[in-house]
Design a protein around this motif. Structure first.
Motif, PDB file in Angstrom:
ATOM      1  N   TYR A   1      -4.718   9.120  -0.117  1.00  0.00           N
ATOM      2  CA  TYR A   1      -3.990   8.871   1.126  1.00  0.00           C
ATOM      3  C   TYR A   1      -2.516   9.185   0.864  1.00  0.00           C
ATOM      4  O   TYR A   1      -1.732   8.304   0.505  1.00  0.00           O
ATOM      5  CB  TYR A   1      -4.166   7.414   1.567  1.00  0.00           C
ATOM      6  CG  TYR A   1      -5.602   7.042   1.858  1.00  0.00           C
ATOM      7  CD1 TYR A   1      -6.165   7.296   3.109  1.00  0.00           C
ATOM      8  CD2 TYR A   1      -6.409   6.451   0.883  1.00  0.00           C
ATOM      9  CE1 TYR A   1      -7.482   6.957   3.383  1.00  0.00           C
ATOM     10  CE2 TYR A   1      -7.725   6.106   1.143  1.00  0.00           C
ATOM     11  CZ  TYR A   1      -8.265   6.368   2.393  1.00  0.00           C
ATOM     12  OH  TYR A   1      -9.568   6.036   2.661  1.00  0.00           O
TER      13      TYR A   1
ATOM     14  N   ARG B   1      -4.233   9.635   5.456  1.00  0.00           N
ATOM     15  CA  ARG B   1      -4.401  11.090   5.290  1.00  0.00           C
ATOM     16  C   ARG B   1      -4.673  11.682   6.665  1.00  0.00           C
ATOM     17  O   ARG B   1      -5.069  10.973   7.594  1.00  0.00           O
ATOM     18  CB  ARG B   1      -5.533  11.417   4.312  1.00  0.00           C
ATOM     19  CG  ARG B   1      -6.901  10.968   4.751  1.00  0.00           C
ATOM     20  CD  ARG B   1      -7.994  11.486   3.798  1.00  0.00           C
ATOM     21  NE  ARG B   1      -9.318  11.065   4.206  1.00  0.00           N
ATOM     22  CZ  ARG B   1     -10.032  10.111   3.609  1.00  0.00           C
ATOM     23  NH1 ARG B   1      -9.530   9.475   2.555  1.00  0.00           N
ATOM     24  NH2 ARG B   1     -11.233   9.793   4.051  1.00  0.00           N
TER      25      ARG B   1
ATOM     26  N   GLU C   1       0.850  -1.190   0.000  1.00  0.00           N
ATOM     27  CA  GLU C   1       0.000   0.000   0.000  1.00  0.00           C
ATOM     28  C   GLU C   1       0.886   1.240   0.000  1.00  0.00           C
ATOM     29  O   GLU C   1       1.524   1.557   1.001  1.00  0.00           O
ATOM     30  CB  GLU C   1      -0.904  -0.018   1.240  1.00  0.00           C
ATOM     31  CG  GLU C   1      -1.964   1.071   1.246  1.00  0.00           C
ATOM     32  CD  GLU C   1      -2.929   0.922   2.405  1.00  0.00           C
ATOM     33  OE1 GLU C   1      -3.971   0.263   2.222  1.00  0.00           O
ATOM     34  OE2 GLU C   1      -2.630   1.435   3.491  1.00  0.00           O
ATOM     35  N   LEU C   2       0.925   1.929  -1.122  1.00  0.00           N
ATOM     36  CA  LEU C   2       1.749   3.122  -1.255  1.00  0.00           C
ATOM     37  C   LEU C   2       0.873   4.380  -1.201  1.00  0.00           C
ATOM     38  O   LEU C   2      -0.324   4.327  -1.492  1.00  0.00           O
ATOM     39  CB  LEU C   2       2.511   3.076  -2.575  1.00  0.00           C
ATOM     40  CG  LEU C   2       3.532   1.936  -2.726  1.00  0.00           C
ATOM     41  CD1 LEU C   2       4.158   1.981  -4.116  1.00  0.00           C
ATOM     42  CD2 LEU C   2       4.602   2.010  -1.650  1.00  0.00           C
ATOM     43  N   PRO C   3       1.450   5.509  -0.828  1.00  0.00           N
ATOM     44  CA  PRO C   3       0.681   6.764  -0.822  1.00  0.00           C
ATOM     45  C   PRO C   3       0.138   7.084  -2.214  1.00  0.00           C
ATOM     46  O   PRO C   3       0.735   6.734  -3.231  1.00  0.00           O
ATOM     47  CB  PRO C   3       1.714   7.806  -0.380  1.00  0.00           C
ATOM     48  CG  PRO C   3       2.776   7.035   0.309  1.00  0.00           C
ATOM     49  CD  PRO C   3       2.832   5.704  -0.364  1.00  0.00           C
ATOM     50  N   ASP C   4      -1.016   7.758  -2.223  1.00  0.00           N
ATOM     51  CA  ASP C   4      -1.619   8.191  -3.489  1.00  0.00           C
ATOM     52  C   ASP C   4      -2.329   9.517  -3.255  1.00  0.00           C
ATOM     53  O   ASP C   4      -2.171  10.142  -2.210  1.00  0.00           O
ATOM     54  CB  ASP C   4      -2.568   7.118  -4.039  1.00  0.00           C
ATOM     55  CG  ASP C   4      -3.686   6.740  -3.063  1.00  0.00           C
ATOM     56  OD1 ASP C   4      -3.980   7.549  -2.142  1.00  0.00           O
ATOM     57  OD2 ASP C   4      -4.266   5.657  -3.202  1.00  0.00           O
TER      58      ASP C   4
ATOM     59  N   ASP D   1       6.896  13.263   4.314  1.00  0.00           N
ATOM     60  CA  ASP D   1       5.875  12.348   3.797  1.00  0.00           C
ATOM     61  C   ASP D   1       5.697  11.099   4.655  1.00  0.00           C
ATOM     62  O   ASP D   1       4.983  10.177   4.274  1.00  0.00           O
ATOM     63  CB  ASP D   1       6.212  11.939   2.358  1.00  0.00           C
ATOM     64  CG  ASP D   1       7.616  11.357   2.235  1.00  0.00           C
ATOM     65  OD1 ASP D   1       8.376  11.430   3.217  1.00  0.00           O
ATOM     66  OD2 ASP D   1       7.950  10.830   1.156  1.00  0.00           O
TER      67      ASP D   1
ATOM     68  N   SER E   1      -7.127   5.818   7.379  1.00  0.00           N
ATOM     69  CA  SER E   1      -6.604   4.903   6.364  1.00  0.00           C
ATOM     70  C   SER E   1      -7.780   4.209   5.693  1.00  0.00           C
ATOM     71  O   SER E   1      -8.946   4.511   5.991  1.00  0.00           O
ATOM     72  CB  SER E   1      -5.679   3.856   6.996  1.00  0.00           C
ATOM     73  OG  SER E   1      -6.423   2.848   7.659  1.00  0.00           O
TER      74      SER E   1
ATOM     75  N   ALA F   1      -0.885   3.555   4.021  1.00  0.00           N
ATOM     76  CA  ALA F   1      -1.191   4.861   3.436  1.00  0.00           C
ATOM     77  C   ALA F   1      -2.287   5.546   4.255  1.00  0.00           C
ATOM     78  O   ALA F   1      -3.304   4.934   4.576  1.00  0.00           O
ATOM     79  CB  ALA F   1      -1.632   4.702   1.993  1.00  0.00           C
TER      80      ALA F   1
ATOM     81  N   TYR G   1       0.173  10.086   2.637  1.00  0.00           N
ATOM     82  CA  TYR G   1       1.286   9.903   3.571  1.00  0.00           C
ATOM     83  C   TYR G   1       1.473   8.431   3.937  1.00  0.00           C
ATOM     84  O   TYR G   1       0.538   7.627   3.843  1.00  0.00           O
ATOM     85  CB  TYR G   1       1.070  10.728   4.841  1.00  0.00           C
ATOM     86  CG  TYR G   1       0.920  12.203   4.574  1.00  0.00           C
ATOM     87  CD1 TYR G   1       1.977  12.944   4.062  1.00  0.00           C
ATOM     88  CD2 TYR G   1      -0.288  12.859   4.805  1.00  0.00           C
ATOM     89  CE1 TYR G   1       1.842  14.300   3.799  1.00  0.00           C
ATOM     90  CE2 TYR G   1      -0.433  14.210   4.542  1.00  0.00           C
ATOM     91  CZ  TYR G   1       0.638  14.921   4.031  1.00  0.00           C
ATOM     92  OH  TYR G   1       0.498  16.262   3.764  1.00  0.00           O
ATOM     93  N   THR G   2       2.691   8.116   4.397  1.00  0.00           N
ATOM     94  CA  THR G   2       2.998   6.767   4.875  1.00  0.00           C
ATOM     95  C   THR G   2       3.047   6.764   6.390  1.00  0.00           C
ATOM     96  O   THR G   2       3.760   7.571   7.005  1.00  0.00           O
ATOM     97  CB  THR G   2       4.358   6.285   4.324  1.00  0.00           C
ATOM     98  OG1 THR G   2       4.291   6.211   2.902  1.00  0.00           O
ATOM     99  CG2 THR G   2       4.706   4.904   4.874  1.00  0.00           C
TER     100      THR G   2
END
Length: 525
Positions: A411, A521, A405-408, A485, A467, A519, A413-414
């Motif tokens: 969402y 927000r 699950e990577l930031p996008d 980030d 999340s 990920a 931030y990690t």
């Protein structure tokens, strides 16, 4: 650990990756600082500027989930510059050609781009580690709690073997166990495919030995891991669960999912010393005894089996775990009675070669590190001296594996999770200690000041963190320990519990969840 805690003092280079050692393992963290005073050099690789960075010659502030790329980059440099231990590789390993080919794809410039660090720092770290007479690697859950966790560990082993650092004193690959007696639990068969001593259930000879020793017929099929059990319970395929000393509602990923699974059971038994969040969902709670209220052994992170002696009586109807389990198995038709924990240790020794020489009369004098194969064996401080268990050590190269699950845009931030010094895991015990709670009594999230300002947040503000699995409210801790980030939370608190947010994507081999990358927000509360 392949090596021992005392050996840290004579190490030349200490490479710490995925471990906030001074907070999560403060005794070993203190030993590392003592080694620094004796001339050891330190390399730290971590997404956060942890406390040990102040003692480090090199700090690699990598992006979460990029450990393999970093390690491959270091190995690329070592091989290109001819710094590998050629004699060790020839005599004690196999598969070097495959490793050499695999790391060609990770020159320091490529690895640096993936990791978000400088290429020259990868080169410096590679040279420092490779040129050390004795190099020790220490890692913890920052390595294993990824979808790439197994491959992360293999990559660490690759690096250590490449430089001849396994099977030597004050070197090695040293995983720091995450909880008290986790090592002992695994040693005693608390894994779905193992009997005590990591003897495999699907090995016919091993199974026949335990069938003869226990007088019962045993299955040749491995069981399920914890992370496999909860989806099966949620689907209704598991009807009954017996949880001993584990607060899954607080410590497992995606708490909503865990709660749904437990509520879907026909019957839940929890055995614990406090009425935890998980115990509150149980149909039956069995009150257990704490460490100070029972006899037995704990095995620490360096494989040292140590006596635990009863100091006070358990309160009320509480009993030691072994007595509860013995009474249950007796009532279920297995007539085996023990009068003392020493008798259980005798049984362990009779069936487990690595514990064959461990008895209470020896443990009364001092702890013993397994393997201890006979009454005259002193135990083993350093593993794999002379040869590996399998004969030759096998290099197992791996490409970089992207986190699940990577930031996008939704969402951005990690989230990384971990511990701090003042509480321990679910804080089931430390959270009931007034002094510790006064110091670290509420949930928080570390946010870089620039990121906080972008959202109109200041230190101490309430913030909503969301999340794909859940939402919590917690306090802002503005700090440049983390980059813009990346955000960090501990998982100690019920109020603002981080595991409502964490990912339940699993490593395909170990089935360990990817706690370390999710990920998220944020928004001002």
């Amino acid at each position: 650990m392949t090596n021992s805690i005392a050996e840290v003092l004579d190490t030349n280079v200490i490479f710490i990756v995925g471990s906030n050692t001074t907070e999560a393992h403060p005794v070993i963290g203190a030993r590392i600082r003592q080694a620094k005073l004796r001339g050891a050099k330190i390399i730290v690789a971590d997404p956060r500027r942890i406390d040990l960075v102040e003692d480090a010659e090199i700090f690699l502030q990598i992006k979460p989930g990029t450990n393999i790329a970093l390690l491959n980059g270091m190995m690329h440099v070592i091989i290109k510059e001819g710094l590998q231990d050629k004699e060790y590789i020839a005599a004690r390993t196999e598969g070097f050609e495959e490793l050499e080919k695999a790391v060609q794809d990770y020159p320091p410039e490529v690895a640096a781009e993936i990791c978000g660090i400088k290429a020259e720092d990868i080169v410096k770290a590679a040279r420092m580690y490779a040129q050390a007479e004795k190099g020790a690697i220490f890692y913890c859950l920052g390595i294993t709690e990824h979808v790439s966790g197994t491959r992360n560990v293999m990559s660490i082993s690759n690096l250590a073997m490449l430089c001849g650092n396994i099977g030597i004193e004050s070197g090695g690959v040293n995983p720091l166990r995450g909880q008290n007696n986790v090592q002992g639990a695994c040693d005693m068969g608390a894994l779905p495919g193992d009997y005590p001593g990591y003897q495999k259930v699907n090995n016919p000879e091993v199974r026949a030995k335990f069938e003869a020793g226990w007088g019962v017929k045993l299955s040749d099929q491995p069981g399920h891991t914890v992370t496999e059990m909860f989806p099966l319970a949620e689907k209704g395929d598991i009807k009954f669960m017996y949880i001993v000393g584990e607060n899954n509602v607080k410590t497992d990923p995606d708490i909503h999912h865990v709660t749904r699974a437990l509520n879907n059971l026909d019957f839940l038994v929890v055995q614990d010393i406090f009425l935890t969040e998980t115990a509150q969902l149980a149909d039956l709670v069995l009150p257990a005894a704490s460490f100070a209220e029972k006899d037995g052994t704990f095995t620490n992170t360096e494989r040292r089996v140590q006596r635990v002696r009863k100091a006070v009586d358990p309160p009320g109807e509480a009993k030691p775990d072994w007595q509860i389990i013995m009474e249950l198995m007796n009532r279920m038709g297995y007539e085996k009675k023990y009068s003392h924990t020493s008798e259980i240790m005798e049984e362990i020794a009779s069936l487990t070669p690595s514990f064959a020489g461990i008895r209470y009369e020896r443990l009364d004098k001092k702890g013993i590190q397994w393997p201890c194969t006979g009454a005259d064996h002193e135990g083993t401080m350093c593993l794999h001296q002379g040869s590996f268990t399998r004969g030759k050590g096998l290099f197992q190269p791996s490409p970089h594996i992207t986190s699940a699950e990577l930031p996008d845009g939704e969402y951005p931030y990690t989230l990384v999770t971990g511990r701090h010094l003042y509480h321990y895991n679910d804080a089931g015990m430390t959270g009931r200690t007034e002094g510790l709670d006064n110091i670290g009594g509420e949930s928080y999230i570390e946010i870089n000041p620039a990121t906080a300002a972008k959202h109109g947040l200041a230190h101490g503000d309430d913030v909503i963190v969301t999340s794909r699995r859940g939402e919590i409210k917690t306090k802002v801790r503005a700090t440049d320990i983390v980059e813009e980030d990346v955000l960090f939370m501990t998982f100690h608190y019920s109020d603002g519990a981080a595991n409502y947010l964490t990912s339940n994507h699993l490593d395909p081999t170990s089935k360990t969840p990817e706690f370390k990358v999710a990920a998220i927000r944020i928004a001002k509360a």
